[in-house]
Design an enzyme around this catalytic site. Sequence first.
Site, PDB file in Angstrom:
ATOM      1  N   LYS A   3       0.870  -1.185   0.000  1.00 24.63           N
ATOM      2  CA  LYS A   3       0.000   0.000   0.000  1.00 24.63           C
ATOM      3  C   LYS A   3       0.896   1.219   0.000  1.00 24.63           C
ATOM      4  O   LYS A   3       1.843   1.291   0.786  1.00 24.63           O
ATOM      5  CB  LYS A   3      -0.885  -0.040   1.248  1.00 24.63           C
ATOM      6  CG  LYS A   3      -1.470   1.280   1.711  1.00 24.63           C
ATOM      7  CD  LYS A   3      -2.538   1.014   2.757  1.00 24.63           C
ATOM      8  CE  LYS A   3      -2.553   2.071   3.839  1.00 24.63           C
ATOM      9  NZ  LYS A   3      -3.551   1.763   4.888  1.00 24.63           N
ATOM     10  N   LYS A  52       0.934   5.490   0.159  1.00 20.75           N
ATOM     11  CA  LYS A  52       0.133   6.655   0.489  1.00 20.75           C
ATOM     12  C   LYS A  52       0.145   7.595  -0.711  1.00 20.75           C
ATOM     13  O   LYS A  52       1.195   7.778  -1.351  1.00 20.75           O
ATOM     14  CB  LYS A  52       0.724   7.362   1.718  1.00 20.75           C
ATOM     15  CG  LYS A  52       0.634   6.532   2.991  1.00 20.75           C
ATOM     16  CD  LYS A  52      -0.801   6.450   3.488  1.00 20.75           C
ATOM     17  CE  LYS A  52      -0.876   5.789   4.853  1.00 20.75           C
ATOM     18  NZ  LYS A  52      -2.254   5.774   5.385  1.00 20.75           N
ATOM     19  N   ASP A  67      -3.648   4.710  -0.582  1.00 19.60           N
ATOM     20  CA  ASP A  67      -4.445   5.237   0.533  1.00 19.60           C
ATOM     21  C   ASP A  67      -4.281   6.757   0.538  1.00 19.60           C
ATOM     22  O   ASP A  67      -3.170   7.268   0.711  1.00 19.60           O
ATOM     23  CB  ASP A  67      -3.959   4.629   1.855  1.00 19.60           C
ATOM     24  CG  ASP A  67      -4.778   5.087   3.058  1.00 19.60           C
ATOM     25  OD1 ASP A  67      -5.729   5.877   2.886  1.00 19.60           O
ATOM     26  OD2 ASP A  67      -4.454   4.656   4.187  1.00 19.60           O
ATOM     27  N   GLU A 115      -8.050   3.512  -0.986  1.00 18.66           N
ATOM     28  CA  GLU A 115      -8.558   3.648   0.381  1.00 18.66           C
ATOM     29  C   GLU A 115      -8.853   5.099   0.727  1.00 18.66           C
ATOM     30  O   GLU A 115      -8.015   5.969   0.508  1.00 18.66           O
ATOM     31  CB  GLU A 115      -7.502   3.058   1.337  1.00 18.66           C
ATOM     32  CG  GLU A 115      -7.876   3.088   2.813  1.00 18.66           C
ATOM     33  CD  GLU A 115      -6.795   2.437   3.691  1.00 18.66           C
ATOM     34  OE1 GLU A 115      -5.965   1.665   3.162  1.00 18.66           O
ATOM     35  OE2 GLU A 115      -6.781   2.719   4.893  1.00 18.66           O
TER      36      GLU A 115
HETATM   37  O1  OSB Z   1      -4.670   5.424   7.088  1.00 14.00           O
HETATM   38  O2  OSB Z   1      -4.151   3.413   7.429  1.00 14.00           O
HETATM   39  C1  OSB Z   1      -3.980   4.608   7.675  1.00 14.00           C
HETATM   40  C2  OSB Z   1      -0.989   5.073   9.999  1.00 14.00           C
HETATM   41  C3  OSB Z   1      -1.455   6.071  10.818  1.00 14.00           C
HETATM   42  C4  OSB Z   1      -2.695   6.599  10.581  1.00 14.00           C
HETATM   43  C5  OSB Z   1      -3.484   6.124   9.535  1.00 14.00           C
HETATM   44  C6  OSB Z   1      -3.022   5.103   8.719  1.00 14.00           C
HETATM   45  C7  OSB Z   1      -1.730   4.607   8.941  1.00 14.00           C
HETATM   46  C8  OSB Z   1      -1.123   3.586   8.107  1.00 14.00           C
HETATM   47  C9  OSB Z   1      -0.006   2.772   8.724  1.00 14.00           C
HETATM   48  O3  OSB Z   1      -1.392   3.404   6.938  1.00 14.00           O
HETATM   49  C10 OSB Z   1      -0.387   1.384   8.990  1.00 14.00           C
HETATM   50  C11 OSB Z   1       0.657   0.688   9.816  1.00 14.00           C
HETATM   51  O4  OSB Z   1       1.569   0.143   9.219  1.00 14.00           O
HETATM   52  O5  OSB Z   1       0.555   0.690  11.060  1.00 14.00           O
HETATM   53 MG    MG Z   2      -6.049   4.422   5.850  1.00 15.33          MG
END
Ligand code: OSB
Ligand code: MG
Length: 368
Positions: A161, A163, A188, A213
């Site tokens: 995934k 960002k 995401d 996402e």
């Molecule tokens: O949107 O999934 C999210 C981390 C902090 C806040 C929101 C998100 C995230 C992550 C990290 O995507 C997920 C992880 O590896 O803990």
């Molecule tokens: Mg998320």
Amino acid sequence: MRIDRIELTQIHMPLVHFFETSFGRTYERTIVLVRVYSGEEVGWGEVTAGETPFYSHETYDTAWIVIKKFIAPRILNREFENLDDVSDIWRPIRGHNMAKAAVETALWELEARRRGLSLSRLLGGTRPEIECGVSIGIQENVFTLLKKIETEVHSGYRRIKIKIKPGWDVSVVAEVRKHFPRILLMGDANSAYTLADVEVFKRLDEFHLMMIEQPLHWNDLLDHAELQRQIKTPICLDESIHDVEDARKAIEIGACQIINMKLGRVGGYSEARKIHDLAQSKGIPVWCGGMLESGIGRVHNIALSSLANFKLPGDVSASLRYWKQDIIDPEVEVSPRGTITVPTGPGLGYRPSIERIEKVTERHEVLQ
Ligand code: OSB
Ligand code: MG
């Protein structure tokens, strides 16, 4: 069950590498751990709220206050028979799901230990191992991102995934796809877009992402349904789903085809199971999200992910991706096949390291 003491412990640990989303960068984590005691027996939970109110309204500070002033007084020295009754006890408290979840998941762990069962078993989990993916933050440049992806794919992770945000989306995804044509890939956005950006998502359709996402507003369902009508890539909701009612509405109007489940965001195991069961009955797969947890929260996520409808790899990855040294023994490890074995020992099935926790403690309070 009768709880006679609750302990709150605030710890502080730097991340091995900063984590950047569309709402900002995190270099270090401040985490509140919860211990619930019944006599000498203990259950552990973790507040998954961030340091800032940018993912949701909660922060570790608000959770501390809400647990201390409103949740603990409702739980302490009170008899309750069923863990699902706990949510009735704090129904008057609106929101603050991460504060609630920290205590609720600790109660589940305590109950599992008392019964000599693993958390997974107590929850009705059916998977002996879970499939792992990774969440890779926004990087300084695309080259660094490609290197990170390469490392994670070689470690065995089954889904990547990345960002995304305006300016770090179509061209980045195109480049990733050019180098990794066959990996399971998703994006995401953490609510960085609006319906006015529909063209971005139409262009992303070309790269056969597994899902996109939370592209739109953090509390929206309706616009996501409209976006889903206009694009092929399945939409997965994270921020917008706080309880089974949100999930029901989202599914009914077609706002998502997949749900990211987070214990904190939905207020604990009881609500997570309701959402899980509803989604399962509607043919909507779920997967377990992450919040840069310490080992305690991470192991709760493993137990949750063992339920049958967690059909897609989650953001549950190895301790060493986040921490120089985690606070549990052993640390969470991922096999070269990209899986984590669901522990079978009582409760979490991992031992919180008191020594390590004390070393990183900033604040501690006993409530009784
Ligand atoms: O949107 O999934 C999210 C981390 C902090 C806040 C929101 C998100 C995230 C992550 C990290 O995507 C997920 C992880 O590896 O803990
Ligand atoms: Mg998320």
